[in-house]
Design an enzyme around this catalytic site. Structure first.
Site, mmCIF file in Angstrom:
data_model
loop_
_atom_site.group_PDB
_atom_site.id
_atom_site.type_symbol
_atom_site.label_atom_id
_atom_site.label_comp_id
_atom_site.label_asym_id
_atom_site.label_seq_id
_atom_site.Cartn_x
_atom_site.Cartn_y
_atom_site.Cartn_z
ATOM 1 N N CYS A 169 42.981 30.717 32.038
ATOM 2 C CA CYS A 169 42.496 30.337 33.364
ATOM 3 C C CYS A 169 42.674 28.851 33.629
ATOM 4 O O CYS A 169 43.034 28.444 34.735
ATOM 5 C CB CYS A 169 41.040 30.753 33.509
ATOM 6 S SG CYS A 169 40.820 32.557 33.465
ATOM 7 N N CYS B 248 38.632 29.866 30.072
ATOM 8 C CA CYS B 248 39.442 30.023 28.861
ATOM 9 C C CYS B 248 40.771 29.295 29.069
ATOM 10 O O CYS B 248 41.056 28.772 30.148
ATOM 11 C CB CYS B 248 39.680 31.504 28.572
ATOM 12 S SG CYS B 248 40.830 32.281 29.741
ATOM 13 N N HIS C 12 40.493 37.966 34.736
ATOM 14 C CA HIS C 12 39.315 37.105 34.689
ATOM 15 C C HIS C 12 38.976 36.693 36.122
ATOM 16 O O HIS C 12 39.839 36.714 37.015
ATOM 17 C CB HIS C 12 39.600 35.857 33.861
ATOM 18 C CG HIS C 12 39.747 36.117 32.399
ATOM 19 N ND1 HIS C 12 39.619 35.122 31.465
ATOM 20 C CD2 HIS C 12 40.000 37.257 31.707
ATOM 21 C CE1 HIS C 12 39.789 35.632 30.256
ATOM 22 N NE2 HIS C 12 40.030 36.925 30.379
ATOM 23 N N GLU D 143 38.505 33.823 37.501
ATOM 24 C CA GLU D 143 39.303 32.707 38.013
ATOM 25 C C GLU D 143 40.704 33.147 38.409
ATOM 26 O O GLU D 143 41.235 32.718 39.436
ATOM 27 C CB GLU D 143 39.422 31.592 36.963
ATOM 28 C CG GLU D 143 38.107 31.044 36.460
ATOM 29 C CD GLU D 143 37.638 31.713 35.173
ATOM 30 O OE1 GLU D 143 37.578 32.964 35.129
ATOM 31 O OE2 GLU D 143 37.324 30.994 34.218
#
Length: 163
Positions: A95, A92, A62, A64
């Protein structure tokens, strides 16, 4: 450590979020969900990231997570307590957990994720009392732009799937 942007006049939060949007565009160009992130330290970008989970078949890639890994490498520490993270979509749980573990100081969110967001939508993990670190959160920074890139991507994806 060498910053990834050119020093100049004082940066604004909008400027940093615009940089995160540029990362989201990179993800979109790779046919990834267009989410982008940047991490700032002392007024400079020290890390950038965008989604690459489809491209690299890695559910942890992801925006992040990539930015946090790069920032830790650039600072030579897992502690990012003087860093701010700008992300185009509410994080999410994975993260958010990484933000808590890395001690991110402040999180700026472009748009919320009512299906999987844990910074206020589904849950608010970043402000839970039992954790040893709480991340300050600001919402709605360039919300229209951050929301629109996602809407456009998913609309185009639906059209492609129909054809």
């Amino acid at each position: 450590m060498k910053p990834l942007d050119v020093p100049g006049s004082a940066r604004t939060n909008k400027w940093f979020m615009k940089q995160a949007l540029k990362e989201a565009e990179k993800a979109r160009s790779k046919d990834e969900t267009p989410v982008g992130a940047v991490i700032s330290w002392n007024g400079r970008i020290i890390a950038r990231g965008h989604n690459e989970k489809e491209l690299k078949n890695d559910s942890t890639l992801h925006a992040e997570m990539t930015a946090i890994k790069k920032a830790s490498k650039n600072l030579g520490s897992w502690r990012l307590s003087e860093c701010d993270l700008y992300v185009t979509l509410e994080p999410c749980i994975m993260c958010a957990g990484a933000m808590i573990q890395s001690r991110i100081r402040r999180l700026y969110i472009g748009t919320m994720d009512p299906k999987a967001g844990v910074a206020g939508s589904v849950l608010n993990v970043l402000q839970m009392e039992n954790f040893n670190h709480k991340v300050e959160v600001e919402y709605g920074l360039l919300e229209k732009e951050c929301s629109q890139i996602l809407k456009d991507f998913f609309r185009e994806l639906r059209v492609r799937k129909q054809n």
